[in-house]
Design an enzyme around this catalytic site. Structure first.
Site, PDB file in Angstrom:
ATOM      1  N   ARG A   1       0.843  -1.189   0.000  1.00  0.00           N
ATOM      2  CA  ARG A   1       0.000   0.000   0.000  1.00  0.00           C
ATOM      3  C   ARG A   1       0.881   1.242   0.000  1.00  0.00           C
ATOM      4  O   ARG A   1       1.894   1.305   0.711  1.00  0.00           O
ATOM      5  CB  ARG A   1      -0.929   0.023   1.235  1.00  0.00           C
ATOM      6  CG  ARG A   1      -2.105  -0.941   1.135  1.00  0.00           C
ATOM      7  CD  ARG A   1      -3.135  -0.425   0.136  1.00  0.00           C
ATOM      8  NE  ARG A   1      -4.263  -1.328  -0.029  1.00  0.00           N
ATOM      9  CZ  ARG A   1      -4.344  -2.279  -0.962  1.00  0.00           C
ATOM     10  NH1 ARG A   1      -3.347  -2.460  -1.803  1.00  0.00           N
ATOM     11  NH2 ARG A   1      -5.416  -3.035  -1.048  1.00  0.00           N
TER      12      ARG A   1
ATOM     13  N   GLU B   1      -3.515   7.670  -5.868  1.00  0.00           N
ATOM     14  CA  GLU B   1      -3.512   7.065  -7.210  1.00  0.00           C
ATOM     15  C   GLU B   1      -4.771   7.471  -7.959  1.00  0.00           C
ATOM     16  O   GLU B   1      -5.824   7.662  -7.331  1.00  0.00           O
ATOM     17  CB  GLU B   1      -3.432   5.536  -7.079  1.00  0.00           C
ATOM     18  CG  GLU B   1      -2.153   5.050  -6.408  1.00  0.00           C
ATOM     19  CD  GLU B   1      -2.121   3.529  -6.248  1.00  0.00           C
ATOM     20  OE1 GLU B   1      -3.117   2.862  -6.623  1.00  0.00           O
ATOM     21  OE2 GLU B   1      -1.114   3.003  -5.760  1.00  0.00           O
TER      22      GLU B   1
ATOM     23  N   HIS C   1       0.626   0.294 -10.032  1.00  0.00           N
ATOM     24  CA  HIS C   1      -0.214  -0.585  -9.203  1.00  0.00           C
ATOM     25  C   HIS C   1      -0.620  -1.839  -9.989  1.00  0.00           C
ATOM     26  O   HIS C   1      -1.803  -2.125 -10.187  1.00  0.00           O
ATOM     27  CB  HIS C   1      -1.456   0.157  -8.711  1.00  0.00           C
ATOM     28  CG  HIS C   1      -2.041  -0.456  -7.464  1.00  0.00           C
ATOM     29  ND1 HIS C   1      -2.674   0.275  -6.493  1.00  0.00           N
ATOM     30  CD2 HIS C   1      -2.079  -1.747  -7.024  1.00  0.00           C
ATOM     31  CE1 HIS C   1      -3.082  -0.518  -5.517  1.00  0.00           C
ATOM     32  NE2 HIS C   1      -2.734  -1.757  -5.816  1.00  0.00           N
TER      33      HIS C   1
END
Length: 529
Positions: A232, A261, A279
């Site tokens: 994370r 993000e 990601h």
């Protein structure tokens, strides 16, 4: 009957949609567009999202029929679990859907960082042959520190062992013996920082872990260390990492996640020593398919009122295989209890005795509560809202466990006290190799009766002829007796008749039987779905 409505607010795999099948009305909307999303929630029973849809208190309030929110992925940063729980809405995710993909991406970033893969790739495609500039390091005999030895951390450890690395880990919730079984030495955070050549993060994001690796920590590491984060964003302080690399205190990093993000501009992007990906930890076809199918199955279970192992706001978590068969038993006992009591108790004890008591049996308490309120509440009763229903009605609930069970290998009892002080209890067990459900006690009377769709219980003064009267009245009304048992506390004392019949006994027939035999109480229970 109208089909339950499932709103899919983001892309879901075809396999996930196929699991839902024709049993539901599946609708689609853009969860990132609040103007479209909020009105679409008005009559939905289930909501499936990924990471872009914010399921906050406002969204939950806009969905009065909502029973389950399913996140097709692992993290729940975009779901207000507390607000959902207060509303009685189950929240589920797909906790194992992407663990293999995330572990493999972690290894990919470790190798890419160690061998300067991305930088050399960009240089060569740009027309430059720079062998000497991009000399890397081997993993062999290096120390890899793993922060968080959960499911993903364990998979990373397994995949790195063939590279000849020494594995150490920081995880305050894991026993050293368990880590040793995996070939990993547990250490303090300071030891991991000080000894590691590579550090990879696999911790959940929380108040305790945000900024866990900051400026102070990055002054404790080897200058040759490389940091990897596929967990994370924010667990590693980006500003502190940037400074450490610029100052030569950290050799490099592989970063897949960011505090905010999407992101296309970060100081880290300026550094040639940093490999970044947008990601991608869960971005494999296999992970997306697993996430879709897992949450679709959870939605089906939740809307059917069944226990959902992946629910995050239901006590108990995953259910042990030995415990699962007890769920329908406990729920039936709860329904029988309510029928016998004729009202909501002020106190409830759910007792679990026998071998099964060594397991985590909190889910049996939930199942019993679900049964207790199923025939009392108009709305659907679930494993999430059953405790809330008890709390709202002032019912004190306690789970009691004991390894001692003199008569049965395992037995579950729902015992309660009513407002006038009367006590009501019903016990059941699973008998034999086929795990046949049996009621073995009602209000202190011992018996063995299988709880079929229709049951009735009558308490009266023990005397001859009562059984015949009951049979005659039921025969007169065309109601066939499947089984009958009589139990008594003493000869000539109080007795209990327990009946299973092929069709429901109307209330007026219950009253007729009770009147003719002078019953203290007569109750019928309809367990038909």
């Amino acid at each position: 009957m109208n089909k339950p409505v499932v709103l899919v607010a983001e892309e879901l795999s075809e396999a996930g949609l196929a699991v839902l099948g024709a049993d539901f009305e599946v609708r689609h909307t853009d969860g990132a567009d609040r103007a479209k999303f909020l009105p679409a929630l008005a009559d939905v029973d289930a909501l499936i999202v990924r990471s872009a849809t914010q399921v906050d208190a406002e969204a939950i309030a806009a969905a009065p029929k909502l029973r389950v929110v399913a996140r097709a992925g692992v993290g729940l940063d975009n779901v207000d679990v507390e607000a959902a729980t207060k509303a009685g809405v189950m929240v589920v995710n797909a906790p194992t859907s992407n663990i293999t993909s995330a572990a493999e991406h972690t290894v990919a970033l470790i190798l890419a960082s160690a061998r300067n893969v991305a930088q050399a790739h960009a240089a060569l495609k740009g027309g430059e042959w720079k062998r000497s500039k991009y000399t890397g390091v081997e993993l062999d005999e290096k120390v890899v520190g793993i922060l968080g030895l959960g499911k993903i951390g364990q998979l990373v450890a397994q995949r790195l062992q063939p590279f000849g690395v020494e594995l150490i880990a920081y995880d305050p919730y894991l026993q050293p013996a368990r880590a040793a079984q995996m070939g990993v030495r547990l250490a303090s955070l300071e030891e991991v920082l000080r000894e590691s050549d590579f550090i990879t993060v696999h911790l959940p994001k929380s108040k305790e872990t945000v900024g866990l690796i900051g400026d102070r920590e990055l002054h404790q590491v080897k200058p040759s260390v490389r940091l990897i984060n596929v967990a994370r964003g924010g667990i590693i302080d980006e500003g502190a990492l940037y400074s450490a690399i610029k100052e030569g205190r950290v050799a490099g990093a592989g970063i897949d996640v960011f505090p905010k993000e999407p992101v296309t501009d970060s100081p880290l992007f300026e550094l040639d020593q940093v490999v970044v990906t947008p990601h991608l930890g869960a971005s494999t076809h296999e992970a997306q398919e697993k996430a879709g199918t897992q949450v679709a199955r959870s939605v089906k279970l939740a809307l059917a009122g069944e226990f959902v192992p992946d629910a995050v706001n239901v006590q108990g978590g995953a259910v042990a295989e030995d415990v699962k068969p007890g769920l329908p038993l406990a729920e039936k006992l709860g329904r029988v209890f309510t029928a016998l009591a004729g009202e909501v108790a002020t106190r409830l004890d759910v007792e679990v005795r026998g071998e099964i008591a060594s397991q985590d049996v909190r889910v049996l308490e939930l199942a019993a509560l679900k049964g207790v309120f199923t025939d009392v509440i108009e709305d659907s009763v679930t494993y999430v809202n059953a405790p809330l229903l008890a709390k709202d009605r002032g019912v004190t609930v306690e789970l009691v466990t004991s390894a001692e069970s003199p008569d049965w290998r395992n037995v579950v009892t729902v015992r309660g006290v009513l407002a006038d002080g009367r006590a009501v209890s019903v016990s059941g067990t699973l008998s034999g190799p086929r795990q046949v459900t049996k009621i073995v006690e009602v209000n202190g009377y011992q018996m063995e009766i299988e709880p079929t769709d229709h049951l009735s219980f009558f308490t009266y003064d023990d005397r001859p002829g009562v059984v015949g009267v009951v049979g005659r009245i039921l025969g007169d009304h065309g109601i066939n007796i499947a089984s009958m048992q009589v139990a008594r506390d003493a000869k000539g004392g109080k007795a209990l008749i327990a009946l299973t019949v092929d069709s429901a006994i109307p209330a007026e027939v219950i009253d007729q039987i009770g009147g003719e035999i002078g019953a203290d109480s007569g109750r019928s229970v309809d367990l038909a779905d």
